[in-house]
Design an enzyme around this catalytic site. Structure first.
Site, mmCIF file in Angstrom:
data_model
loop_
_atom_site.group_PDB
_atom_site.id
_atom_site.type_symbol
_atom_site.label_atom_id
_atom_site.label_comp_id
_atom_site.label_asym_id
_atom_site.label_seq_id
_atom_site.Cartn_x
_atom_site.Cartn_y
_atom_site.Cartn_z
ATOM 1 N N CYS A 35 0.808 -1.223 0.000
ATOM 2 C CA CYS A 35 0.000 0.000 0.000
ATOM 3 C C CYS A 35 0.844 1.277 0.000
ATOM 4 C CB CYS A 35 -0.975 0.013 1.171
ATOM 5 S SG CYS A 35 -0.243 -0.388 2.753
ATOM 6 N N HIS A 92 -2.538 6.621 3.681
ATOM 7 C CA HIS A 92 -1.097 6.865 3.751
ATOM 8 C C HIS A 92 -0.770 8.162 3.004
ATOM 9 C CE1 HIS A 92 -0.631 3.026 5.498
ATOM 10 N NE2 HIS A 92 0.014 2.374 4.552
HETATM 11 C C1 2RA Z 1 1.520 -1.064 6.360
HETATM 12 N N1 2RA Z 1 2.160 -1.199 4.066
HETATM 13 O O1 2RA Z 1 1.119 0.084 6.177
HETATM 14 C C2 2RA Z 1 1.806 -1.947 5.240
HETATM 15 C C3 2RA Z 1 0.700 -2.896 5.025
HETATM 16 N N2 2RA Z 1 1.059 -3.918 4.112
HETATM 17 O O2 2RA Z 1 1.708 -1.549 7.473
#
Ligand code: 2RA
Length: 351
Positions: free
Chosen positions: A129, A258
């Site tokens: 992600c 994110h």
């Molecule tokens: C996280 N990218 O944000 C990782 C999840 N696969 O922890």
């Protein structure tokens, strides 16, 4: 006839978003089968407005399935993705297990859809992600200006660590709420949390009122696995084996979405206006870049939405052909479930 779809890991954080996504996008599917660990089997969940009973993961659940989307831990994927492919399903895998294998394509449909056709093992991987949160935007800029270097700092939401990650942030905020003395003395938050909560946090430090410069597992040289993934996966998706990438991944007290601060160097001269033109034309990117009027993306404005949001685009003062920018993407949607669903739709359209 319409292809049959199986969702493996249907009850997790990504699985929940996946059920919503397949229920709200154009319905191209025959049966949608829900599969999870034996612990969750027997539950009834809604998909496309209908009740579906969750089945326990077993070889038989792939019978008659054309496409299987996996969102399960790496070791579960290592065992079960080949079983699904062996039974004739095309397996779309969200885990890290197969992503860097040369005979498994790693696909972002806006960037490298053609790679999805080369799948000798019947497996297609979907990226982490953190990588996905910026790929639609960086792919569009790369296509015109040629990417050479990326220096990235991530601000990763707690739901990247699954349902347990979100639960931990809510629990910590609740444990600290109302006490206006906390966060003013080193270690005070740790003490309050140690008294009130279990010590099995998915994060290595308090996540409420804090930032934690660590995401993933320990790798040689002191790197975190998320930082290595961002480098390797960006190279593979963009098809630039020698792309220079350096990342620092940080967990922040955000539930979902994110964010990435990106310092990107290109082969050709690029201005802010050039970047605006490219990103405005990119179908799955939303430009939110009018800082004089306070317009830039934040996770709270982006969560629950499909596109990649980009703002704060600046021409770097001291670096040629270089932009600095800020990207936000919902880590459970484009970062996970949506990208997998888009790959599934792409593959289904060519079955
Ligand atoms: C996280 N990218 O944000 C990782 C999840 N696969 O922890």
């Amino acid at each position: 006839s319409r292809p049959n779809l199986a969702l493996i890991g249907a009850t997790g954080a990504v699985g929940t978003v996946m059920r919503d996504i397949v229920s709200t996008r154009d319905d191209i599917w025959g049966e949608i089968r829900l599969v999870a660990s034996p612990r969750s089997a027997g539950k009834t969940l809604k998909v496309r407005g209908e009740d579906v009973v969750v089945q326990a993961l077993a070889p038989e659940v792939f019978e008659g399935i054309d496409i299987a989307i996996f969102d399960v831990p790496d070791e579960v994927a290592a065992e079960w993705v080949p079983i699904a492919a062996g039974r004739g399903a095309i397996a779309i895998d969200k885990s890290g297990t197969f992503r860097m294998e040369p005979d498994v394509p790693l696909v972002v449909p806006e960037v490298n859809p053609q790679d999805a056709r080369q799948r000798p093992r019947g497996i297609i991987s979907t990226p982490n992600c953190t990588t996905l949160s910026m790929m639609a935007a960086m792919g569009a800029l790369h296509a015109e200006y040629g990417l050479k270097e990326l220096v990235v700092a991530s601000y990763q939401a707690v739901s990247g660590a699954g349902v347990a990650g979100s639960a931990r942030l809510y629990d910590e905020v609740e444990a600290l709420a109302g006490d206006r003395s906390v966060g003013q003395t080193a270690g005070d938050v740790r003490k309050v949390l140690a008294n009130k909560l279990s010590d099995d946090s998915p994060f290595p430090a308090p996540i409420a009122f804090n930032v934690v410069p660590w995401a993933g597992s320990y790798k040689d040289g002191g790197w975190a696995s998320e930082e290595i993934k961002l480098r390797n996966e960006s190279r593979k998706i963009l098809g630039i084996p020698d792309l220079k990438v350096s990342a620092t991944c940080v967990r922040v007290p955000v539930v979902t979405t994110h964010s990435l601060a990106v310092h990107a160097r290109f082969e050709r001269d690029i201005t802010v206006a050039d970047a605006h033109r490219v990103l405005e034309a990119a179908p799955s990117v939303v430009l939110m870049d009018d800082p004089a009027n306070g317009v830039y993306p934040t996770p709270l404005d982006v969560v629950g939405n499909d596109p990649t949001y980009v703002g704060r685009i600046r021409q770097a003062f001291d670096f040629p052909n270089t932009l600095d920018l800020f990207v936000c993407g919902d880590n459970l949607r484009k970062g996970a479930a949506l990208n997998a669903a888009e790959i599934a739709e792409l593959v289904a359209s060519e079955l």
